[in-house]
Design an enzyme around this catalytic site. Structure first.
Site, mmCIF file in Angstrom:
data_model
loop_
_atom_site.group_PDB
_atom_site.id
_atom_site.type_symbol
_atom_site.label_atom_id
_atom_site.label_comp_id
_atom_site.label_asym_id
_atom_site.label_seq_id
_atom_site.Cartn_x
_atom_site.Cartn_y
_atom_site.Cartn_z
ATOM 1 N N CYS A 49 0.737 -1.254 -0.192
ATOM 2 C CA CYS A 49 -0.213 0.013 -0.045
ATOM 3 C C CYS A 49 0.818 1.309 -0.091
ATOM 4 O O CYS A 49 1.988 1.229 0.094
ATOM 5 C CB CYS A 49 -0.992 -0.037 1.247
ATOM 6 N N GLY B 61 -0.960 0.557 -4.903
ATOM 7 C CA GLY B 61 -2.127 -0.234 -4.488
ATOM 8 C C GLY B 61 -3.330 0.075 -5.156
ATOM 9 O O GLY B 61 -3.655 1.321 -5.147
ATOM 10 N N ASN C 44 1.433 1.134 5.792
ATOM 11 C CA ASN C 44 2.170 0.305 4.506
ATOM 12 C C ASN C 44 3.379 -0.645 5.048
ATOM 13 O O ASN C 44 3.971 -0.084 5.895
ATOM 14 C CB ASN C 44 2.940 1.572 3.666
ATOM 15 N N GLY C 45 3.176 -1.933 4.839
ATOM 16 C CA GLY C 45 4.049 -2.895 5.131
ATOM 17 C C GLY C 45 3.473 -3.824 5.715
ATOM 18 O O GLY C 45 2.394 -4.370 5.406
ATOM 19 N N TYR D 223 11.414 -1.793 -8.109
ATOM 20 C CA TYR D 223 10.106 -1.956 -8.912
ATOM 21 C C TYR D 223 9.142 -1.175 -8.371
ATOM 22 O O TYR D 223 8.263 -0.488 -8.986
ATOM 23 C CB TYR D 223 9.943 -3.425 -8.762
#
Length: 512
Positions: free
Chosen positions: A43, A69, A144-145, A284
């Site tokens: 995310c 996301g 996030n994670g 990426y």
């Protein structure tokens, strides 16, 4: 510091349940194979404090973070008296571009989130930011994670009487804050952070404060910006650029930063550690126009391509990227090798993450729905095909076949990262080790499976050189690189307590 008051009820204006679970006839199949050979990050987060157009700015910031996301998006705002929540499945632009939605999010402070699901299903109750009324007041959080002890903590909380409303590990943080006995909110928040392990960048909102936090190793990114004198927190600098905000700095690893009417406070509740940001952010996940840790992502990817050319160049006529993520590395490869760069593959940007395919014959076209060969650029030529990573190899096999059918005389595949040999537990949606191609096959076996004339990966030391380092120091690696090396930088509590895979751990979390 004052705690949030307890008189601010939440108002969730999400979509009606009957709009969430549309079913298709059995003859219609939802095909995710177009993305089945790619990696997905969990995310992106965004937060702003003190701006009269907080929700609209947050929506723009989330739009810039959409690549992080694409399954769901949400915004929680605070108007000085009440919290307001809008959470939706799908893309930011499908909901938050509408004026009536933004008008339902009044206030000068807001936090937002876009997500993929690595823990928990993609259902509305998992869409973040999550919100709860605590005894100290309202609290919204976006994450996030991934927590590597999230399932263990979840089980302990449930045994202690906690009632979980979602299947995402982010809810663990809500409960830990709620159960803390500390007097001040920030102390309660920090106490919760001390209990969790893994990777996280967090944005949180109370009726007094905007809070940002980054895990002790800085695995996941979080940056600080400013717009019209108002602080902004975001996963990447590209979210600042879209709204014309000024970049201030990266939030440091292990830092908790707090904004309220009195100003800004920075807390360092963890023992100092050298940062180890995730290398896949540079390879990426991050947008090429972002700057992470002082490194322009675009420049890093070109440097990766140049290192790849130094290590494994082969006689060829054209360099062809697999779009879009392979483009910067292919440019760097071309510039270093002197072989021309050509767009030998054209991407169809109008195919979403899923494509409804009514028949097996159409389904077998697979990758052609997303990529098509540019015959004029490759026919009769020896090509070097550049991609950012190789996971299962299914899409790579199809692309190589497509190149040959378009007339390529030779197809040499070059991967702009080392072989992925170990699964991830920090927020990357990655198969377990048995389904990682490089973990189960030799280079020659992979080459034969994919059908290319030669196959080579960037070395780990080559990747570190592209990052500006002399190579990887095994005793003190400067980045999180476990997917290549097996060197996990944090405890894997959940994994070590069971024999299950990350996906099975997710299912267990849903059932608990």
């Amino acid at each position: 510091m004052q705690d949030p008051s307890g008189d601010t009820p939440a108002r969730d204006l999400g979509p009606r349940p009957d709009s969430l679970n549309r079913s298709f006839p059995e003859s219609i199949m939802i095909d995710k194979d177009l993305d089945g050979d790619t990696l997905r990050e969990e995310c992106g987060v965004f937060g702003i404090f003190g701006h009269p157009e907080a929700a609209a700015i947050t929506a723009l910031g989330l739009h810039a973070l959409q690549h992080r996301g694409q399954e769901a998006a949400g915004i929680v705002s605070f108007d000085g008296g009440r919290f307001h929540s809008e959470r939706r499945l799908g893309l930011v632009g499908d909901t938050f571009s509408r004026r009536e939605v933004i008008e339902r999010l009044p206030g000068s402070a807001a936090v937002g989130h876009v997500r993929y699901s690595t823990t928990g299903e993609t259902i509305l109750r998992n869409v973040q930011p999550l919100f709860a009324e605590l005894n100290a007041g309202g609290f919204a959080v976006g994450h996030n994670g991934n927590l590597t002890n999230g399932l263990t903590l979840r089980r302990e909380l449930v045994r202690g009487g906690a009632m979980m409303q979602s299947t995402t590990d982010t809810e663990v943080i809500l409960h830990l804050v709620a159960q803390s006995k500390r007097n001040h909110f920030i102390d309660r928040f920090i106490e919760a952070l001390r209990a969790i392990e893994g990777a996280y960048s967090l944005v949180a909102l109370t009726n007094k404060k905007l809070v940002g936090a980054r895990d002790p190793l800085g695995i996941r990114p979080l940056v600080l910006g400013e717009l019209d004198g108002c602080p902004i927190l975001a996963s990447e600098t590209c979210a600042l650029d879209i709204i014309g905000a000024k970049y201030i700095r990266d939030i440091e690893n292990g830092e908790v930063i707090v904004f309220d009417e009195s100003g800004v406070q920075s807390h360092k509740p963890f023992p100092p550690q050298d940062p180890r940001p995730c290398l896949f952010e540079y390879i990426y996940f991050a947008r090429p126009d972002s700057v992470l840790g002082g490194r322009p992502v675009y420049d890093v990817r070109k440097a990766i391509g140049a290192e790849l050319a130094r290590e494994s160049h082969v006689e060829s006529d054209v360099i062809v990227p697999v779009p879009d993520s392979g483009v910067p590395a292919a440019i760097g490869y071309s510039q270093h090798s002197g072989v021309p760069f050509e767009l030998g593959i054209i991407r169809n940007h109008y195919v979403g993450r899923t494509f409804i395919q009514p028949t097996q014959s159409i389904r077998e076209l697979g990758v052609r729905m997303k990529h098509s060969a540019n015959r004029a650029a490759i026919e009769g030529k020896r090509i070097v095909l550049i991609d950012d990573s190789l996971v299962r190899g299914t899409t790579s096999k199809k692309i190589v076949k497509m190149m040959r059918e378009a007339g390529a005389r030779e197809v040499h595949f070059r991967i702009a990262s080392p072989p992925i040999t170990h699964p991830d537990f920090y927020g990357i949606d990655m198969p377990d080790r048995a389904h990682l191609l490089a973990a189960t096959r030799t280079i020659e076996e992979m080459r034969d499976l994919i059908g290319c004339d030669s196959l080579a990966f960037l070395t780990v030391d080559g990747l570190y050189r592209a990052m500006g380092e002399p190579g990887r120091d095994p005793a003190h690696p400067k980045f999180t690189d476990h997917y290549f090396t097996g060197d996990y930088p944090t405890p894997l509590t959940d994994q070590n307590h069971t024999e299950t895979t990350p996906r099975q751990l997710s299912l267990l979390a849903e059932a608990s």
